[in-house]
Design a protein around this motif. Structure first.
Motif, short mmCIF file in Angstrom:
data_model
loop_
_atom_site.label_atom_id
_atom_site.label_comp_id
_atom_site.label_asym_id
_atom_site.label_seq_id
_atom_site.Cartn_x
_atom_site.Cartn_y
_atom_site.Cartn_z
N LEU A 79 0.59 -0.91 -0.16
CA LEU A 79 -0.17 -0.32 0.75
C LEU A 79 0.95 1.10 0.08
N THR A 80 0.15 1.98 -0.78
CA THR A 80 0.85 3.40 -0.85
C THR A 80 0.09 4.58 0.12
N SER A 81 0.29 5.42 0.29
CA SER A 81 -0.18 7.25 0.30
C SER A 81 0.02 8.46 0.69
N HIS A 82 -0.73 9.26 -0.42
CA HIS A 82 0.23 10.73 -0.39
C HIS A 82 0.58 11.11 1.13
N LEU A 83 -0.73 11.00 1.38
CA LEU A 83 -0.71 11.77 2.83
C LEU A 83 0.12 11.26 3.65
N LEU A 84 0.82 9.83 3.25
CA LEU A 84 1.39 9.19 4.74
C LEU A 84 3.20 10.11 4.04
N ASP A 85 3.25 9.80 3.10
CA ASP A 85 4.59 10.61 2.26
C ASP A 85 4.48 12.10 2.28
N ASP A 86 3.56 12.72 2.47
CA ASP A 86 3.48 14.29 3.19
C ASP A 86 4.16 14.38 4.22
N LYS A 87 4.00 13.93 4.98
CA LYS A 87 3.94 13.59 6.41
C LYS A 87 4.93 13.07 6.74
N SER A 88 5.91 12.22 6.25
CA SER A 88 7.17 12.08 6.67
C SER A 88 8.90 12.31 5.27
N GLY A 89 8.14 12.52 4.33
CA GLY A 89 8.85 13.55 3.06
C GLY A 89 9.31 12.42 2.67
N ALA A 90 9.76 10.39 2.63
CA ALA A 90 9.43 10.37 1.94
C ALA A 90 8.66 8.98 1.04
N LYS A 91 8.96 8.82 0.35
CA LYS A 91 7.64 7.75 -0.69
C LYS A 91 8.34 6.26 -0.02
N LEU A 92 7.22 5.76 -0.05
CA LEU A 92 6.32 5.19 1.40
C LEU A 92 5.85 4.17 0.22
N PHE A 93 6.54 2.76 0.97
CA PHE A 93 6.02 1.27 0.52
C PHE A 93 5.69 0.16 1.39
N PHE A 94 4.36 0.11 2.01
CA PHE A 94 3.70 -0.94 3.18
C PHE A 94 3.50 -2.12 2.35
N LYS A 95 4.24 -2.88 3.02
CA LYS A 95 4.47 -3.82 2.17
C LYS A 95 3.46 -4.42 3.91
N CYS A 96 2.16 -5.17 3.08
CA CYS A 96 1.82 -5.62 4.57
C CYS A 96 1.10 -6.96 5.21
N ALA A 119 6.83 4.41 13.04
CA ALA A 119 7.62 5.32 13.93
C ALA A 119 8.76 6.43 13.89
N ALA A 120 10.01 4.81 13.65
CA ALA A 120 11.33 5.32 12.73
C ALA A 120 11.54 5.95 11.96
N ILE A 121 11.02 6.05 11.25
CA ILE A 121 11.19 7.16 9.53
C ILE A 121 10.47 8.21 10.28
N LEU A 122 9.13 8.57 10.99
CA LEU A 122 8.55 9.90 11.56
C LEU A 122 9.57 10.31 12.43
N LYS A 123 10.60 10.01 12.89
CA LYS A 123 11.37 10.30 13.96
C LYS A 123 12.73 10.83 13.27
N ASN A 124 13.10 10.04 12.17
CA ASN A 124 13.96 10.29 11.53
C ASN A 124 14.02 11.26 10.22
N LYS A 125 13.49 12.52 9.84
CA LYS A 125 12.76 12.59 8.48
C LYS A 125 13.72 13.08 7.51
N ALA A 126 15.03 13.96 8.18
CA ALA A 126 15.97 14.29 7.57
C ALA A 126 16.85 12.86 6.51
N TYR A 127 16.94 12.35 7.98
CA TYR A 127 17.55 10.93 6.83
C TYR A 127 16.47 10.25 5.75
N PHE A 128 15.70 10.43 6.12
CA PHE A 128 14.75 9.16 5.23
C PHE A 128 14.14 10.66 3.67
N LYS A 129 14.58 11.62 3.70
CA LYS A 129 13.45 12.68 2.97
C LYS A 129 14.42 12.44 1.88
N GLY A 130 12.89 12.28 1.01
CA GLY A 130 13.04 11.92 -0.89
C GLY A 130 13.53 10.23 -1.39
#
Lengths: 312, 312
Positions: free
Chosen positions: B23-40, B281-292
């Motif tokens: 799954l992907t989510s534009h909103l969670l991408d915006d919140k994290s600054g990364a492009k996220l791919f959630f393996k469910c 949560a680890a991504i949200l805590k380290n946005k600078a590292y995961f940005k882009g």
């Protein structure tokens, strides 16, 4: 008479909505005795089927109407849907919300760019506030459920479900204002193969059940059901469609709704609103009727307030 | 050296597990600054990735071993996984469970045909009970995380994710016993393109973080995290794999886990366990590292006890 219109509607809104997934579960099949196909409108944009009707209704306005904006009154999902659909189409949306609406829904409307006007939590206050915005802004009022373009847009969920599973014996939706059940009944009639449309309704607000019995639109004296999206009553546009195309409506108690919702959360691992669980509860209550049948269930949405939701 | 083994593992278990959706989510991408791919993996059979490792471990036993059954001790998901995998393969499963295990997990083990032996909630009592079953029944003990065949089975989630999205910059998993992170790190190394494997771990049970720092397997003095699947420590089989193939581990606080879990429920409309939310949560805590960056996240499971779960 609606077949071509429905096909055009689906084409018209297709780039603005998700063709949502259909989930199945051996365990829930075993529990119900039916073969179930859950159309997951909780995964729809903004989290509910209402995105479909809202989008269709705005696109069908003239350019001049679109420039003056749209207005509605809604306790929740249609407010979000109209806000996001309007934003996607570059249109202003004015939303009249009751002052007791869940905060999560209010925040979502603001997040989608909607303009909120608060009012008291009764139908008269809502209508007055909406009328005032219509006269001040020249905005077009769009009703959450009693609007043909909304109904046609809503029908596309059932069309997608029947495209994926053409041989469903019946398809169930919750019934509140009647817009989803009316649209789904049209989809079942024109795109199913002897596919019956059946409604699920909370016993506490069983106005639609009584309306189909009496032949006139009935209202509710109380509205205190957990299925907060279903507290409204039918309208003069969707009621004749329900009369003509809906097979019957099944009423369920509050504890049956909560039990059904819990099963959906625990077994499908998805977040659905109490309103969504009403149709599934109707199946669990009438196992003999559904036994061995292929049954579509439209899970209407997934916008819940996790702060207040309790299973026990 | 593991590439061919991993390909064979995936082939071996493919008919017993789901290739779960991403799954992907534009909103969670915006919140994290990364492009996220959630393996469910919450949509995996029995509701967690552990089905993969359990299935592989049982298939790799000899016919004679399979006939005598398998045994494990688990606080939850691996107990269900071994029970269902064993049932699917016609094998007896003996499960040692602590007497304070959530009822929902105990019921699930029974539902999948597992045989439960209760014991006190400490590692010594669990190991003694398991050893007794091994000697009485001749059953083979299968460790939930410190078993190479379990690790290889777990790796298939990351393999599927990287097959769908080969250009991920990194992939995150929660780390508890280390079996998922070890498997995912192997998948990233052999099937990614310079794809880093990163762990998320609760600060309250940060043994894996400390183990990578000290170079030896550390343990926890307390285990009172909401992420109940992550209270265990590493083992001698998965630790060397983590040392060689994991980039780093990010520690998160309890309120960060709950906030991340809430976002997943509200925005993805899916039910995930607290342990699953630790990596997000680890991504949200380290946005600078995961940005882009393109970031894979393995959502490990969705088995929660709705009676006890509270967001506020």
């Amino acid at each position: 008479m609606y077949k071509q219109t429905l096909l055009e509607t689906r084409q018209r809104i297709s780039s603005f909505v998700h063709n949502t997934p259909v989930l199945t579960s051996h365990l829930l099949d075993d529990k119900s005795g039916a073969k179930l196909f859950f159309k997951c409108e909780n995964f729809q944009k903004m989290g509910a089927f209402k995105m479909r009707g809202a989008t269709n209704a705005i696109i069908q306005l003239s350019k001049e109407q679109q420039e003056r904006g749209v207005v509605t009154h809604s306790s929740g999902n249609f407010a979000q849907a109209l806000s996001l659909a309007a934003k996607n189409l570059g249109v202003n949306a004015y939303i009249v919300m009751p002052d007791n609406a869940p905060k999560v829904k209010e925040d979502a409307v603001l997040g989608y760019g909607g303009n909120i006007t608060k009012c008291e939590s009764n139908i008269q206050a809502r209508e007055e506030a909406a009328t005032q915005i219509v006269s001040e802004k020249g905005a077009t009022f769009i009703h959450p459920s009693n609007d043909l373009n909304v109904i046609l847009g809503n029908a596309t969920a059932g069309m997608e479900l029947l495209e994926a599973h053409p041989d469903l014996n019946c398809v169930l939706t919750p019934v509140g204002g009647g817009g989803l059940l009316a649209g789904t009944a049209l989809a079942a009639h024109y795109f199913g193969t002897q596919c019956k449309a059946i409604g699920g309704e909370p016993m506490l607000v069983d106005d639609a059940f009584r309306s189909l019995q009496s032949g006139k639109i009935e209202t509710n004296t109380t509205g205190n059901t957990i299925a907060d999206g279903l507290r409204t009553h039918l309208g003069d546009i969707n009621f004749p469609i329900l009369q003509q195309y809906v097979d019957h409506i099944i009423r369920v108690e509050e504890d049956e709704i909560i039990k059904a919702m819990r099963l959906l959360w625990e077994r499908l691992k998805i977040v659905v609103e109490p309103s969504s669980a009403v149709a599934f509860a109707a199946i669990l209550k009438n196992k003999a009727y559904f036994k061995g049948k292929k049954v579509g269930v439209i899970l209407s949405g997934g916008n819940v307030d996790l702060d207040t939701l309790r299973f026990s």
